[in-house]
Enzyme design. Structure first.
Site, PDB file in Angstrom:
ATOM      1  N   HIS A  26       8.778 -25.302 -32.495  1.00 54.75           N
ATOM      2  CA  HIS A  26       8.752 -24.509 -31.250  1.00 54.75           C
ATOM      3  C   HIS A  26       8.566 -23.047 -31.624  1.00 54.75           C
ATOM      4  O   HIS A  26       8.674 -22.673 -32.799  1.00 54.75           O
ATOM      5  CB  HIS A  26      10.042 -24.710 -30.443  1.00 54.75           C
ATOM      6  CG  HIS A  26      11.295 -24.457 -31.220  1.00 54.75           C
ATOM      7  ND1 HIS A  26      11.819 -25.393 -32.095  1.00 54.75           N
ATOM      8  CD2 HIS A  26      12.127 -23.391 -31.274  1.00 54.75           C
ATOM      9  CE1 HIS A  26      12.928 -24.921 -32.643  1.00 54.75           C
ATOM     10  NE2 HIS A  26      13.127 -23.695 -32.169  1.00 54.75           N
ATOM     11  N   CYS A  30       0.859  -1.178   0.000  1.00 56.02           N
ATOM     12  CA  CYS A  30       0.000   0.000   0.000  1.00 56.02           C
ATOM     13  C   CYS A  30       0.899   1.233   0.000  1.00 56.02           C
ATOM     14  O   CYS A  30       2.104   1.131  -0.214  1.00 56.02           O
ATOM     15  CB  CYS A  30      -0.954   0.004   1.195  1.00 56.02           C
ATOM     16  SG  CYS A  30      -0.145   0.224   2.803  1.00 56.02           S
TER      17      CYS A  30
END
Length: 615
Positions: free
Chosen positions: A537, A389
């Site tokens: 890939h 926070c």
């Protein structure tokens, strides 16, 4: 007009957040100084002249330098911190009072100047000269900043401090100090407390404490009595959800010192601010009557932390003042609640939302920008989860405590801490923030997984986080036996790549976009090896679409035309880290001959291929 007021409040909140960001990380040092003062000053618990010589240098040099460093670091990292600390020395030496306000100015100012200077040199330094330019640009700028602080800013802040101190002295001399809470208590609920406490009361209190050994200004804001009294009133005379939750919040507030949780109880019934004000003013009269004060800032504002920095001579009146605050706040609050006995089942939830929205105005936060709506830790090694926070001391501390307990109950060896957003470490894996702060946290640590909550105290996201962490503890195997299929279905290499990608997608190894990366790789650099094998890939840019290293394989007896070659064994790869390399090694060592491939394909032997790839 309403929008203008909201905007002004938001700007004050944001300013308070900046001040808090400089002070809160150094509260431990302030408490160290306060405890040494309380214990070893000649009026302390254990008077000791030899140890007491530490008090003045810590107050004049250490604490302002820490604030200057932290302020600079918050604006421009370590480099800003260094130049901020150096510049702060100018205001320290250029005045004869503790220079906290000067440090709050010079730290950020020096960091912003350093940032502009670095921009001037960006891209213009020849290779090999970077270190010398960095060091000397900081050193030369430091000279100008220290001199400006010494000759101009320090004296200006000293004059400003004298003016403000004179005003405070007038208020104290006329016995008006208790009435300061008429402004302080509403300011706390509107999240303006940081601006008042760290911008005004704290610096002026330090000046008073340097002269008198203590200051009443230190106790005006952190006194927990008014908030605890309001919560006790709800405990005995409230209804519905507020009545059920108030006792737990009262304990957190009284002994944990975190004030934020009681704000919704006032926002849901604004008349209750009168209870808070009456309680605070009553306690302040006790403090003033007995000439009480604290030797340093009490943070967080609990009964214990207030007493920890109280002089020995003031213990009893300070305890009496806090208890009177609690009793009066409770009495007035009980009267208001009995007068207005309406149902508050929905009111508390609305008040929590209102509190969060007001806090969001001051943080400049947006919505859940970039945060994960669906939590997914697949393929990630999670070691550190931080709840963040503004200051890292209030709501995030409670959220971290709740999440840490749930993680512990699940038997997970994962570090859970609370922290201020500017102090998020580089190696944090998961960041949990209020949805109004997520955008800021993402700018600070873009590489981490970010999760938004709408309420630090009761978010269902905590259970979901623990569930996903537990699942991630047992990662996917790189190759599952069921992901080796014998089929004549694919007729083209694109068909084969699609089947491979779908198997990897189904088990959570990749996202849907990874298939495009595989096709692009095939277009740029064909992946057939020349002995009846292809290893499709993705391109490097597609690596971000990989959640976990995974392999899927197709045995195609009829073969596929793959760039002028017939391929009968397709091994698709999604490599996130290094786990798949051992399988590739097995492919190179065991299947380098076309005869070995033919044996597996003709025998349609998925088990044998699995054994070869995973041995």
């Amino acid at each position: 007009m309403g929008n203008e007021a909201t905007g002004f409040r938001a700007r004050i909140q944001k300013f308070g957040g900046v001040l808090s960001g400089m002070v809160m990380p150094n509260i431990g040092a302030f408490i160290t100084w306060g405890l040494i003062t309380a214990m070893f000053l000649k009026t302390g618990w254990f008077p000791n002249e030899k140890i007491a010589v530490l008090i003045d240098p810590m107050l004049k040099y250490l604490l302002p330098t820490l604030i200057g460093y932290t302020g600079g670091k918050n604006f421009y990292g370590d480099r800003g911190g260094v130049i901020g600390a150096a510049a702060t020395m100018g205001v320290i030496v250029g005045s004869d009072i503790p220079m906290f306000m000067g440090a709050m100015i010079m730290g950020p100012l020096a960091a912003l100047c350093m940032k502009q200077v670095d921009r001037l040199f960006e891209g213009r330094v020849k290779p090999g000269f970077e270190m010398i330019v960095n060091n000397f640009s900081c050193g030369i700028l430091g000279i100008f900043l220290v001199l400006a602080a010494f000759f101009a800013i320090g004296p200006f802040v000293q004059v400003l401090n004298h003016v403000m101190s004179a005003g405070v002295n007038v208020i104290i001399d006329h016995g008006l100090t208790p009435f300061a809470s008429i402004f302080i208590e509403p300011a706390k609920v509107l999240f303006l407390n940081n601006a008042i406490n760290h911008g005004i009361l704290g610096p002026l209190g330090i000046t008073q404490a340097a002269e008198a050994g203590k200051s009443i200004l230190f106790i005006l804001e952190p006194n927990p009595g008014p908030g605890v009294g309001v919560l006790l009133a709800y405990t005995f005379f409230g209804t519905g959800t507020a009545k059920k939750t108030a006792p737990g919040v009262a304990i957190i507030h009284a002994f944990g010192g975190i004030h934020e949780p009681y704000f919704p109880y006032i926002l849901m019934k604004p008349q209750m601010i009168l209870a808070s004000i009456c309680g605070a003013v009553s306690g302040n009269f006790i403090f003033q009557m007995f000439n009480c004060g604290l030797v340093a800032t009490a943070s967080p504002g609990s009964y214990f932390s207030v007493l920890a920095v109280a002089p020995k001579s003031d213990y009893l009146p300070i305890i009496a003042g806090m208890l009177v605050s609690t009793a009066v706040s409770f009495g007035v609050g009980a009267f208001i609640l009995r007068l207005c006995r309406d149902s508050d089942e929905e009111a508390l939830q609305k008040a929590v939302a209102k509190k969060d929205s007001m806090k969001a105005e001051g943080t400049g936060g947006g919505g859940r920008i970039g945060a994960q709506e669906v939590i997914d830790f697949t393929g990630k090694v999670i070691k550190k989860v931080y709840v963040a926070c503004d200051a890292g001391m209030g709501s995030s501390a409670m959220g971290a405590s709740i999440l840490k307990d749930k993680v512990k109950q699940a038997g997970l060896d994962i570090e859970v801490k609370n922290v201020a957003i500017p102090n998020l470490p580089a190696d944090v894996d998961v960041v949990v923030t209020h949805e109004s702060l997520t955008e800021r946290a993402m700018r600070e640590r873009p590489e981490a997984v970010h999760i938004s909550v709408d309420n630090f105290l009761s978010s269902p996201k905590y259970d979901e986080i623990v569930k996903k962490l537990t699942e991630a503890k047992n990662p996917l195997p790189v190759l599952k036996k069921e992901n080796i299929k014998v089929t004549d279905q694919p007729k083209t290499k694109e068909d084969a790549i699609h089947m491979i990608a779908q198997m990897l997608l189904k088990d959570g190894y990749v996202t849907e976009s990874y298939e495009n990366g595989m096709l692009l790789r095939e277009k740029e650099n064909p992946t057939n090896l020349g002995n009846g094998i292809a290893i499709p890939h993705g391109v490097l840019e597609a690596k971000k679409e990989i959640k976990a290293s995974g392999i899927a394989a197709l045995i195609v007896p009829d073969g596929i035309v793959w760039n002028d070659e017939t391929v009968r064994l397709v091994i698709g790869i999604a490599g996130a880290d290094q786990e798949h390399l051992s399988i590739l090694s097995n492919v190179a060592l065991t299947l380098n001959e076309e005869e070995a491939v033919r044996k597996i394909v003709d025998g349609r032997d998925a088990d044998e291929l699995y054994h070869i790839l995973t041995k």
